[in-house]
Design a protein around this motif. Sequence first.
Motif, PDB file in Angstrom:
ATOM      1  N   PHE A  58      -1.156   7.329  -0.466  1.00 19.19           N
ATOM      2  CA  PHE A  58      -0.076   6.642  -1.185  1.00 19.19           C
ATOM      3  C   PHE A  58       0.995   7.627  -1.677  1.00 19.19           C
ATOM      4  N   GLN A  59       0.623   8.910  -1.811  1.00 18.06           N
ATOM      5  CA  GLN A  59       1.561   9.904  -2.339  1.00 18.06           C
ATOM      6  C   GLN A  59       2.034  10.891  -1.262  1.00 18.06           C
TER       7      GLN A  59
ATOM      8  N   ARG B 269      -2.737  -2.676   0.032  1.00 14.30           N
ATOM      9  CA  ARG B 269      -3.702  -2.273  -0.995  1.00 14.30           C
ATOM     10  C   ARG B 269      -4.788  -3.312  -1.250  1.00 14.30           C
TER      11      ARG B 269
ATOM     12  N   HIS C 277     -11.960   7.678  -1.341  1.00 15.26           N
ATOM     13  CA  HIS C 277     -11.054   7.334  -2.440  1.00 15.26           C
ATOM     14  C   HIS C 277      -9.958   8.390  -2.609  1.00 15.26           C
ATOM     15  N   THR C 278     -10.349   9.660  -2.504  1.00 14.68           N
ATOM     16  CA  THR C 278      -9.371  10.738  -2.630  1.00 14.68           C
ATOM     17  C   THR C 278      -8.344  10.681  -1.499  1.00 14.68           C
TER      18      THR C 278
ATOM     19  N   GLU D  17      -8.962  -2.795  -1.308  1.00 16.73           N
ATOM     20  CA  GLU D  17      -9.797  -3.149  -2.455  1.00 16.73           C
ATOM     21  C   GLU D  17     -10.827  -4.208  -2.101  1.00 16.73           C
TER      22      GLU D  17
ATOM     23  N   TRP E 128       1.596  -0.811  -0.460  1.00 17.32           N
ATOM     24  CA  TRP E 128       1.295  -1.681  -1.585  1.00 17.32           C
ATOM     25  C   TRP E 128       0.800  -3.043  -1.107  1.00 17.32           C
TER      26      TRP E 128
ATOM     27  N   ARG F 103       5.881   3.000   0.904  1.00 19.56           N
ATOM     28  CA  ARG F 103       5.148   2.632  -0.309  1.00 19.56           C
ATOM     29  C   ARG F 103       5.005   1.119  -0.416  1.00 19.56           C
TER      30      ARG F 103
ATOM     31  N   TYR G  51      -7.463   8.054   0.362  1.00 21.39           N
ATOM     32  CA  TYR G  51      -6.605   6.878   0.229  1.00 21.39           C
ATOM     33  C   TYR G  51      -5.582   7.065  -0.894  1.00 21.39           C
ATOM     34  N   THR G  52      -6.011   7.703  -1.977  1.00 24.00           N
ATOM     35  CA  THR G  52      -5.082   7.976  -3.082  1.00 24.00           C
ATOM     36  C   THR G  52      -3.956   8.901  -2.628  1.00 24.00           C
ATOM     37  N   GLU G  53      -4.331   9.933  -1.889  1.00 24.89           N
ATOM     38  CA  GLU G  53      -3.323  10.874  -1.409  1.00 24.89           C
ATOM     39  C   GLU G  53      -2.424  10.238  -0.350  1.00 24.89           C
TER      40      GLU G  53
ATOM     41  N   TYR H 185      -6.212   2.694   7.299  1.00 22.04           N
ATOM     42  CA  TYR H 185      -5.829   4.040   6.846  1.00 22.04           C
ATOM     43  C   TYR H 185      -5.244   4.843   8.004  1.00 22.04           C
TER      44      TYR H 185
END
Length: 203
Positions: A79-80, A163, A72-73, A167, A160, A156, A75-77, A133
């Motif tokens: 996106f940023q 995404r 999760h960490t 999920e 998106w 992005r 995948y979150t990073e 990923y």
Amino acid sequence: MSDWSDAKKWTMDLIKSGIAFTVAAIVTLFVVNTVQQSQAFENARASAFYTERVTAMRQLQSETVLYDRSAHTAYTELFQWNSKQKTPAMVEYEQVAYPRWQLVLESANYLFPDCEKAIQALRLENEERYEIYHRFVYAQLDSSRAITPEWMEERRIELWHARPKFEESEKRMSDMRATIIRGMQQALFPIKTHRSSVSSCAG
């Protein structure tokens, strides 16, 4: 003389009987001891195997929490992420969490053959999610384009659109793991019902 012969014969018969009884007792003790040792060995082996299976189930449960947190960490990073260097969380996910969890699945697969199909399905789902990923990571690392605001915006948008796949995959994996854990628990602690002979790993 006849009395002496009868007495001698009786004595010899008694000695023979004693020897036969002693030999039979020794053989019996040897056989019983061998059987008991064999049973003790089998019981010890079964106990060790049971302990190993319990450990594998608990390890899958605990490692899943750690793996999910790491994924999760990362995948979150993702996106940023706006550089050509992976973040520490991404490196930890790729080089530690992902291969470690694969080993946990291999161990579970070996110790719970009734759950083999479910575990293989989980492994495949995880690999497919990882490939999504991985594709985004190396598209950025291998790109000759400079990381500009325009490039980041394009990326992005792509992320998106991807995404929902992340999920949906996460939901399927969660359901698969729950099914596998139920199957493991049933194998370890069978419930005496009319359905107890059917592995719950089947779903």
